[in-house]
Design an enzyme around this catalytic site. Sequence first.
Site, PDB file in Angstrom:
ATOM      1  N   GLU A   1       8.176 -10.289 -10.175  1.00 56.14           N
ATOM      2  CA  GLU A   1       6.704  -9.734  -9.866  1.00 56.14           C
ATOM      3  C   GLU A   1       5.972  -9.769 -11.301  1.00 56.14           C
ATOM      4  O   GLU A   1       4.672 -10.291 -11.166  1.00 56.14           O
ATOM      5  CB  GLU A   1       6.949  -8.350  -9.456  1.00 56.14           C
ATOM      6  CG  GLU A   1       7.574  -8.097  -8.049  1.00 56.14           C
ATOM      7  CD  GLU A   1       6.798  -8.801  -7.017  1.00 56.14           C
ATOM      8  OE1 GLU A   1       5.960  -9.279  -6.967  1.00 56.14           O
ATOM      9  OE2 GLU A   1       7.656  -8.798  -5.757  1.00 56.14           O
TER      10      GLU A   1
ATOM     11  N   ASN B   1       2.684 -12.033 -11.537  1.00 58.31           N
ATOM     12  CA  ASN B   1       1.389 -11.495 -12.174  1.00 58.31           C
ATOM     13  C   ASN B   1       0.676 -12.091 -13.315  1.00 58.31           C
ATOM     14  O   ASN B   1      -0.647 -12.381 -13.026  1.00 58.31           O
ATOM     15  CB  ASN B   1       1.827 -10.108 -12.276  1.00 58.31           C
ATOM     16  CG  ASN B   1       0.795  -9.135 -11.812  1.00 58.31           C
ATOM     17  OD1 ASN B   1       0.518  -9.151 -10.644  1.00 58.31           O
ATOM     18  ND2 ASN B   1      -0.097  -8.407 -12.501  1.00 58.31           N
TER      19      ASN B   1
ATOM     20  N   ARG C   1      -1.632 -13.463  -0.669  1.00 59.27           N
ATOM     21  CA  ARG C   1      -0.876 -12.289  -1.692  1.00 59.27           C
ATOM     22  C   ARG C   1      -0.593 -11.098  -0.971  1.00 59.27           C
ATOM     23  O   ARG C   1      -1.627 -10.654  -0.530  1.00 59.27           O
ATOM     24  CB  ARG C   1      -1.728 -12.404  -2.917  1.00 59.27           C
ATOM     25  CG  ARG C   1      -1.851 -13.439  -3.605  1.00 59.27           C
ATOM     26  CD  ARG C   1      -0.573 -14.386  -3.991  1.00 59.27           C
ATOM     27  NE  ARG C   1       0.417 -13.300  -4.718  1.00 59.27           N
ATOM     28  CZ  ARG C   1       1.575 -13.970  -4.785  1.00 59.27           C
ATOM     29  NH1 ARG C   1       1.898 -15.126  -4.400  1.00 59.27           N
ATOM     30  NH2 ARG C   1       2.583 -13.076  -5.463  1.00 59.27           N
TER      31      ARG C   1
END
Lengths: 100, 144
Positions: B51, B55, B110
């Site tokens: 993650e 990002n 997303r």
Amino acid sequence: MDNFKLYKGKLTIALSGELDHATAPPLRNEIDILLNKESYGQVIFDMSDLRFMDSTGVGLILGRYKLLKNKNKLLLIKSPQDAVDKVLRVSGIYSIIPRI
Amino acid sequence: MNEVRNMDSITITLKAMPVNESFARSLIAAYASRENPTINVISDIKTAISEAVTNAIIHGYNGDQEQDIYIKASIKEKVLRVSVSDRGTGIPNIIEAMNDFYTTRPSEERSGLGFTIMGSFMDTLEVNSNLGEGTTITMTKKLA
């Protein structure tokens, strides 16, 4: 995506390997081609061979859920491994997409 | 001197390429494995690292694969501390960004759950960001 199976109106799509930001785009295309081509009443994502998934996978599943909902079709999630199941639980996805 | 000698740490720099996400999470998982954590702990770490790197690629650098992502990890008293940094755009409003389902890119599917998952899967999560300078996500996880 390794394979799919259509039986009595149920389209089962087997997801395998790792689903992340790198692998999602081609998988999304493959699934959408299948969803537009085949005739079915419900779709099952068989996740028994999916070893890893992060929130990118949640986005992919939610996207297909919306697409299918617009066609009045049902989406189900089948047999996620523990690590994938945890991501799905934290995301709250089971409140709209049942697990079988 | 003892502190320096006992500091068990690694530092890596990766290009902001999606293909590096799996490498980054596998590397940190392998590093953490020396403390024999459970499979569930390793899975949590892999997911959180994925993650954080995603990002940096998507939001920090807006997909510019020429940019670098910096990962530092250390283990002290069986606690993994890992930071993932970019020198990209920075986050305008961290509190807003950490809300469940908040995403600046709904058209790209997303989910807006990156920080939710990082916070749920790790023991601590800290986000430092400055506009135009970049973002550092620091997380810790007890290994045993």
